[in-house]
Design a protein around this motif. Structure first.
Motif, PDB file in Angstrom:
ATOM      1  N   UNK A 163       2.022   0.141  -5.650  1.00  0.00           N
ATOM      2  CA  UNK A 163       2.101   1.568  -5.974  1.00  0.00           C
ATOM      3  C   UNK A 163       1.461   2.436  -4.896  1.00  0.00           C
ATOM      4  N   UNK A 164       1.041   1.817  -3.791  1.00  0.00           N
ATOM      5  CA  UNK A 164       0.514   2.565  -2.650  1.00  0.00           C
ATOM      6  C   UNK A 164       1.633   2.641  -1.616  1.00  0.00           C
ATOM      7  N   UNK A 165       2.385   3.754  -1.571  1.00  0.00           N
ATOM      8  CA  UNK A 165       3.650   3.783  -0.818  1.00  0.00           C
ATOM      9  C   UNK A 165       3.532   3.388   0.652  1.00  0.00           C
ATOM     10  N   UNK A 166       2.495   3.858   1.338  1.00  0.00           N
ATOM     11  CA  UNK A 166       2.470   3.607   2.781  1.00  0.00           C
ATOM     12  C   UNK A 166       2.266   2.117   3.093  1.00  0.00           C
ATOM     13  N   UNK A 167       1.703   1.353   2.170  1.00  0.00           N
ATOM     14  CA  UNK A 167       1.549  -0.078   2.401  1.00  0.00           C
ATOM     15  C   UNK A 167       2.894  -0.794   2.423  1.00  0.00           C
ATOM     16  N   UNK A 168       3.896  -0.182   1.842  1.00  0.00           N
ATOM     17  CA  UNK A 168       5.204  -0.829   1.752  1.00  0.00           C
ATOM     18  C   UNK A 168       6.172  -0.369   2.837  1.00  0.00           C
ATOM     19  N   UNK A 169       6.000   0.848   3.351  1.00  0.00           N
ATOM     20  CA  UNK A 169       7.057   1.435   4.180  1.00  0.00           C
ATOM     21  C   UNK A 169       6.633   1.822   5.592  1.00  0.00           C
ATOM     22  N   UNK A 170       5.344   1.920   5.864  1.00  0.00           N
ATOM     23  CA  UNK A 170       4.886   2.380   7.177  1.00  0.00           C
ATOM     24  C   UNK A 170       4.264   1.234   7.971  1.00  0.00           C
ATOM     25  N   UNK A 171       4.019   1.485   9.261  1.00  0.00           N
ATOM     26  CA  UNK A 171       3.337   0.503  10.101  1.00  0.00           C
ATOM     27  C   UNK A 171       1.857   0.502   9.738  1.00  0.00           C
ATOM     28  N   UNK A 172       1.363  -0.639   9.289  1.00  0.00           N
ATOM     29  CA  UNK A 172       0.001  -0.720   8.755  1.00  0.00           C
ATOM     30  C   UNK A 172      -0.836  -1.670   9.608  1.00  0.00           C
ATOM     31  N   UNK A 199       2.854 -12.545   7.052  1.00  0.00           N
ATOM     32  CA  UNK A 199       2.569 -11.116   6.969  1.00  0.00           C
ATOM     33  C   UNK A 199       3.846 -10.323   6.739  1.00  0.00           C
ATOM     34  N   UNK A 200       3.786  -9.240   5.957  1.00  0.00           N
ATOM     35  CA  UNK A 200       4.934  -8.330   5.878  1.00  0.00           C
ATOM     36  C   UNK A 200       5.292  -7.814   7.273  1.00  0.00           C
ATOM     37  N   UNK A 201       6.555  -7.510   7.483  1.00  0.00           N
ATOM     38  CA  UNK A 201       7.014  -7.087   8.803  1.00  0.00           C
ATOM     39  C   UNK A 201       6.369  -5.797   9.287  1.00  0.00           C
ATOM     40  N   UNK A 202       5.843  -4.988   8.356  1.00  0.00           N
ATOM     41  CA  UNK A 202       5.261  -3.708   8.758  1.00  0.00           C
ATOM     42  C   UNK A 202       3.759  -3.789   8.981  1.00  0.00           C
ATOM     43  N   UNK A 203       3.167  -4.988   8.910  1.00  0.00           N
ATOM     44  CA  UNK A 203       1.713  -5.134   8.933  1.00  0.00           C
ATOM     45  C   UNK A 203       1.262  -6.032  10.075  1.00  0.00           C
ATOM     46  N   UNK A 204       0.119  -5.711  10.679  1.00  0.00           N
ATOM     47  CA  UNK A 204      -0.503  -6.578  11.680  1.00  0.00           C
ATOM     48  C   UNK A 204      -2.014  -6.554  11.483  1.00  0.00           C
TER      49      UNK A 204
END
Length: 269
Positions: A163-172, A199-204
């Motif tokens: 439910x934290x949108x930026x964790x799902x859709x932005x570069x984190x 790791x999710x593709x948007x996370x490092x």
């Protein structure tokens, strides 16, 4: 490529970028594009990292900060560098109750506390003040023999907050303080970060030490560490019996308890 870091003149810092080749090579080619960015095409792009360290007597250099990079320049400060890689930042730290012999057992369980904090403003909007906000905390009681709770804490941060949108859709960028030697392979999805999870593709992963809070990433880890320490102090007061009566969910051999708390943000400049 390296330069001296002037943040703490009493112990000089080395600020540099490194990378390695994925196969043997007889030469390296250094190129500079019109914007001044430095590239070495023979090196594996996934291995390039910006790192800040200081020397220690009779020990390996202390790593204060290490993050993925796209080129070999060191002209940007750490925050400006991260703006080239990420849109948002969070930090995760997990502390375990230990004594001189290692993790302490409570009725067969080790006790750990994981805290997740975020900076919910986009990096590009950061001003002179940065608010570090608690997102979640967890008490972890693990009955297993191979206790490695840091990656479990990362998994909680990445999977329990849809439910934290930026964790799902932005570069984190996720700031952590362990497994530095595996970060390159974890970030390249060649190695799972926990169990068989990539790791999710948007996370490092970004590494920071909480020992010296010189940069904002280190301050995020220090804040996590303080909150986790307070949670473990609370656990020792209420005892294992009361903790086991709470509502839990299972991850492997660990029983995890979500902790609700209200706390003011930590403001850092």
């Amino acid at each position: 490529m390296a330069k001296k870091h002037k943040g703490a003149p009493e112990i000089p810092r080395d600020d540099y970028v490194y990378g390695h080749a994925s196969k043997k090579t007889s030469q390296l080619t250094i190129t500079v594009d019109p914007s001044g960015r430095i590239f070495i095409p023979e090196l594996d792009p996934s291995s390039i990292r910006r790192q800040i360290t200081h020397a220690r007597k009779n020990k390996d250099d202390k790593v204060l900060y290490s993050a993925p990079a796209d080129d070999f320049g060191v002209s940007l400060n750490p925050i400006e560098h991260l703006k080239t890689k990420f849109d948002f930042m969070l930090a995760v730290d997990t502390n375990t109750i230990r004594d001189a012999n290692g993790p302490v057992r409570f009725n067969g369980y080790t006790a750990s506390a994981c805290t997740v904090v975020v900076i919910s403003e986009p990096l590009q909007e950061w001003g002179t003040e940065i608010q570090i906000k608690p997102l979640a905390s967890y008490l972890i009681l693990d009955s297993g023999d191979d206790i490695k709770t840091e990656p479990l804490g990362w998994h909680l941060a990445l999977t329990r907050h849809t439910d934290t949108p930026f964790l799902q859709s932005k570069r984190v960028g996720m700031v952590v303080d362990s497994e530095l030697g595996k970060h390159i392979d974890i970030n390249a999805r060649r190695l799972p970060y926990y169990a068989d999870h990539l790791l999710p593709n948007n996370t490092a992963l970004v590494y920071a030490s909480s020992d010296k809070a010189e940069m904002f990433a280190n301050k995020m880890l220090k804040y996590c560490d303080n909150l986790a320490g307070q949670l473990l102090e609370r656990f020792e007061k209420i005892g294992i019996g009361a903790a086991l009566k709470a509502s839990t969910f299972q991850l492997g051999s660990a029983r995890c308890f979500a902790i609700c708390h209200v706390r003011k943000p930590l403001v850092k400049t």
